[in-house]
Design a protein around this motif. Structure first.
Motif, PDB file in Angstrom:
ATOM      1  N   VAL A   2      62.033   3.822 135.266  1.00 32.62           N
ATOM      2  CA  VAL A   2      60.799   3.123 135.639  1.00 32.62           C
ATOM      3  C   VAL A   2      59.615   3.916 135.099  1.00 32.62           C
ATOM      4  O   VAL A   2      59.650   5.135 135.009  1.00 32.62           O
ATOM      5  CB  VAL A   2      60.671   2.927 137.177  1.00 32.62           C
ATOM      6  CG1 VAL A   2      61.781   2.036 137.709  1.00 32.62           C
ATOM      7  CG2 VAL A   2      60.651   4.248 137.921  1.00 32.62           C
ATOM      8  N   TRP A   3      58.551   3.202 134.705  1.00 33.83           N
ATOM      9  CA  TRP A   3      57.337   3.857 134.224  1.00 33.83           C
ATOM     10  C   TRP A   3      56.170   2.905 134.347  1.00 33.83           C
ATOM     11  O   TRP A   3      56.334   1.706 134.513  1.00 33.83           O
ATOM     12  CB  TRP A   3      57.509   4.346 132.784  1.00 33.83           C
ATOM     13  CG  TRP A   3      57.668   3.287 131.744  1.00 33.83           C
ATOM     14  CD1 TRP A   3      56.684   2.751 130.964  1.00 33.83           C
ATOM     15  CD2 TRP A   3      58.887   2.633 131.336  1.00 33.83           C
ATOM     16  NE1 TRP A   3      57.207   1.801 130.109  1.00 33.83           N
ATOM     17  CE2 TRP A   3      58.554   1.707 130.318  1.00 33.83           C
ATOM     18  CE3 TRP A   3      60.215   2.735 131.746  1.00 33.83           C
ATOM     19  CZ2 TRP A   3      59.508   0.905 129.702  1.00 33.83           C
ATOM     20  CZ3 TRP A   3      61.165   1.926 131.136  1.00 33.83           C
ATOM     21  CH2 TRP A   3      60.808   1.029 130.131  1.00 33.83           C
ATOM     22  N   GLU A   4      54.991   3.498 134.285  1.00 33.59           N
ATOM     23  CA  GLU A   4      53.761   2.704 134.270  1.00 33.59           C
ATOM     24  C   GLU A   4      53.105   2.874 132.916  1.00 33.59           C
ATOM     25  O   GLU A   4      53.120   3.948 132.332  1.00 33.59           O
ATOM     26  CB  GLU A   4      52.795   3.184 135.355  1.00 33.59           C
ATOM     27  CG  GLU A   4      53.131   2.674 136.724  1.00 33.59           C
ATOM     28  CD  GLU A   4      52.107   3.083 137.776  1.00 33.59           C
ATOM     29  OE1 GLU A   4      51.878   2.299 138.679  1.00 33.59           O
ATOM     30  OE2 GLU A   4      51.541   4.196 137.673  1.00 33.59           O
ATOM     31  N   TYR A   5      52.523   1.779 132.441  1.00 40.21           N
ATOM     32  CA  TYR A   5      51.794   1.812 131.187  1.00 40.21           C
ATOM     33  C   TYR A   5      50.684   0.778 131.301  1.00 40.21           C
ATOM     34  O   TYR A   5      50.955  -0.397 131.570  1.00 40.21           O
ATOM     35  CB  TYR A   5      52.730   1.484 130.009  1.00 40.21           C
ATOM     36  CG  TYR A   5      52.047   1.565 128.677  1.00 40.21           C
ATOM     37  CD1 TYR A   5      51.841   2.800 128.062  1.00 40.21           C
ATOM     38  CD2 TYR A   5      51.607   0.425 128.036  1.00 40.21           C
ATOM     39  CE1 TYR A   5      51.208   2.887 126.835  1.00 40.21           C
ATOM     40  CE2 TYR A   5      50.985   0.495 126.805  1.00 40.21           C
ATOM     41  CZ  TYR A   5      50.777   1.730 126.213  1.00 40.21           C
ATOM     42  OH  TYR A   5      50.146   1.813 124.999  1.00 40.21           O
ATOM     43  N   GLY A   6      49.445   1.222 131.140  1.00 38.18           N
ATOM     44  CA  GLY A   6      48.317   0.298 131.239  1.00 38.18           C
ATOM     45  C   GLY A   6      48.255  -0.408 132.585  1.00 38.18           C
ATOM     46  O   GLY A   6      48.033  -1.607 132.647  1.00 38.18           O
ATOM     47  N   ASN A   7      48.480   0.328 133.657  1.00 40.92           N
ATOM     48  CA  ASN A   7      48.453  -0.209 135.026  1.00 40.92           C
ATOM     49  C   ASN A   7      49.523  -1.269 135.288  1.00 40.92           C
ATOM     50  O   ASN A   7      49.407  -2.053 136.222  1.00 40.92           O
ATOM     51  CB  ASN A   7      47.069  -0.771 135.394  1.00 40.92           C
ATOM     52  CG  ASN A   7      46.037   0.331 135.470  1.00 40.92           C
ATOM     53  OD1 ASN A   7      46.345   1.445 135.882  1.00 40.92           O
ATOM     54  ND2 ASN A   7      44.821   0.027 135.069  1.00 40.92           N
ATOM     55  N   TYR A  42      56.942  -1.014 134.563  1.00 40.80           N
ATOM     56  CA  TYR A  42      58.047  -1.398 133.684  1.00 40.80           C
ATOM     57  C   TYR A  42      59.333  -0.752 134.177  1.00 40.80           C
ATOM     58  O   TYR A  42      59.307   0.279 134.846  1.00 40.80           O
ATOM     59  CB  TYR A  42      57.785  -0.925 132.246  1.00 40.80           C
ATOM     60  CG  TYR A  42      56.623  -1.620 131.591  1.00 40.80           C
ATOM     61  CD1 TYR A  42      56.821  -2.779 130.843  1.00 40.80           C
ATOM     62  CD2 TYR A  42      55.331  -1.117 131.711  1.00 40.80           C
ATOM     63  CE1 TYR A  42      55.755  -3.430 130.238  1.00 40.80           C
ATOM     64  CE2 TYR A  42      54.260  -1.770 131.112  1.00 40.80           C
ATOM     65  CZ  TYR A  42      54.482  -2.914 130.378  1.00 40.80           C
ATOM     66  OH  TYR A  42      53.431  -3.557 129.787  1.00 40.80           O
ATOM     67  N   PHE A  43      60.450  -1.366 133.819  1.00 38.56           N
ATOM     68  CA  PHE A  43      61.734  -0.806 134.238  1.00 38.56           C
ATOM     69  C   PHE A  43      62.818  -1.158 133.234  1.00 38.56           C
ATOM     70  O   PHE A  43      62.703  -2.130 132.474  1.00 38.56           O
ATOM     71  CB  PHE A  43      62.127  -1.320 135.628  1.00 38.56           C
ATOM     72  CG  PHE A  43      62.210  -2.812 135.734  1.00 38.56           C
ATOM     73  CD1 PHE A  43      63.385  -3.493 135.418  1.00 38.56           C
ATOM     74  CD2 PHE A  43      61.108  -3.559 136.144  1.00 38.56           C
ATOM     75  CE1 PHE A  43      63.464  -4.872 135.510  1.00 38.56           C
ATOM     76  CE2 PHE A  43      61.180  -4.941 136.240  1.00 38.56           C
ATOM     77  CZ  PHE A  43      62.358  -5.598 135.915  1.00 38.56           C
ATOM     78  N   LEU A  44      63.848  -0.341 133.235  1.00 40.43           N
ATOM     79  CA  LEU A  44      65.054  -0.604 132.462  1.00 40.43           C
ATOM     80  C   LEU A  44      66.187  -0.556 133.473  1.00 40.43           C
ATOM     81  O   LEU A  44      66.542   0.513 133.976  1.00 40.43           O
ATOM     82  CB  LEU A  44      65.235   0.457 131.377  1.00 40.43           C
ATOM     83  CG  LEU A  44      66.418   0.294 130.428  1.00 40.43           C
ATOM     84  CD1 LEU A  44      66.310  -1.022 129.663  1.00 40.43           C
ATOM     85  CD2 LEU A  44      66.495   1.456 129.459  1.00 40.43           C
ATOM     86  N   ALA A  45      66.709  -1.730 133.823  1.00 43.79           N
ATOM     87  CA  ALA A  45      67.714  -1.853 134.875  1.00 43.79           C
ATOM     88  C   ALA A  45      68.646  -3.015 134.537  1.00 43.79           C
ATOM     89  O   ALA A  45      68.282  -3.900 133.754  1.00 43.79           O
ATOM     90  CB  ALA A  45      67.029  -2.100 136.220  1.00 43.79           C
ATOM     91  N   PRO A  46      69.836  -3.019 135.141  1.00 44.63           N
ATOM     92  CA  PRO A  46      70.752  -4.151 134.903  1.00 44.63           C
ATOM     93  C   PRO A  46      70.100  -5.481 135.273  1.00 44.63           C
ATOM     94  O   PRO A  46      69.373  -5.568 136.276  1.00 44.63           O
ATOM     95  CB  PRO A  46      71.936  -3.846 135.837  1.00 44.63           C
ATOM     96  CG  PRO A  46      71.876  -2.365 136.045  1.00 44.63           C
ATOM     97  CD  PRO A  46      70.422  -2.016 136.028  1.00 44.63           C
ATOM     98  N   ARG A  47      70.354  -6.495 134.477  1.00 45.43           N
ATOM     99  CA  ARG A  47      69.716  -7.804 134.668  1.00 45.43           C
ATOM    100  C   ARG A  47      69.828  -8.346 136.093  1.00 45.43           C
ATOM    101  O   ARG A  47      68.853  -8.864 136.630  1.00 45.43           O
ATOM    102  CB  ARG A  47      70.261  -8.816 133.651  1.00 45.43           C
ATOM    103  CG  ARG A  47      69.496 -10.124 133.680  1.00 45.43           C
ATOM    104  CD  ARG A  47      69.696 -10.969 132.437  1.00 45.43           C
ATOM    105  NE  ARG A  47      69.312 -10.330 131.188  1.00 45.43           N
ATOM    106  CZ  ARG A  47      68.055 -10.160 130.772  1.00 45.43           C
ATOM    107  NH1 ARG A  47      67.064 -10.577 131.524  1.00 45.43           N
ATOM    108  NH2 ARG A  47      67.798  -9.587 129.618  1.00 45.43           N
ATOM    109  N   PRO A  48      70.996  -8.235 136.763  1.00 45.66           N
ATOM    110  CA  PRO A  48      71.066  -8.781 138.130  1.00 45.66           C
ATOM    111  C   PRO A  48      70.091  -8.109 139.105  1.00 45.66           C
ATOM    112  O   PRO A  48      69.787  -8.673 140.154  1.00 45.66           O
ATOM    113  CB  PRO A  48      72.516  -8.517 138.558  1.00 45.66           C
ATOM    114  CG  PRO A  48      73.264  -8.341 137.275  1.00 45.66           C
ATOM    115  CD  PRO A  48      72.285  -7.750 136.293  1.00 45.66           C
TER     116      PRO A  48
END
Length: 97
Positions: free
Chosen positions: A58-63, A66-72
């Motif tokens: 997880v991260w923040e960019y420009g307020n 965002y995340f990278l996680a399994p679709r479900p």
């Protein structure tokens, strides 16, 4: 050998073990392949440290969050923010590079 330590939120949600790893906003400028490689590397270290579950970046960019996680799991992560992550930090994960 250098090491980097991440503070992580190791939680159980919806019957799933999740290892939520806040990362730098610089992840936003990485290619999806680079993001996946980082995720796989952190998964290796999490497994090695005895943490069960799937690593999710997880991260923040420009307020924005965002995340990278399994679709479900996307509906769960879409309702999350960094305050939630910070309030659930309960482990440290050290990676050697």
């Amino acid at each position: 050998m250098a090491s980097q330590t991440y503070e992580v939120a190791h939680i159980r949600e919806q019957g799933q073990d999740m290892i939520i790893v806040p990362v730098s906003s610089q992840v936003q400028s990485m290619s999806s392949q680079q993001q996946n490689e980082l995720n796989q590397s952190l998964q290796y270290y999490a497994n090695d440290a005895g943490l069960s579950g799937e690593v999710c970046l997880v991260w923040e960019y420009g307020n924005r969050f965002y995340f990278l996680a399994p679709r479900p799991w996307h509906p769960f992560f879409k309702n999350m923010d960094m305050r939630f992550v910070a309030s659930n930090i309960n482990r440290k994960l050290t990676c050697m590079s």
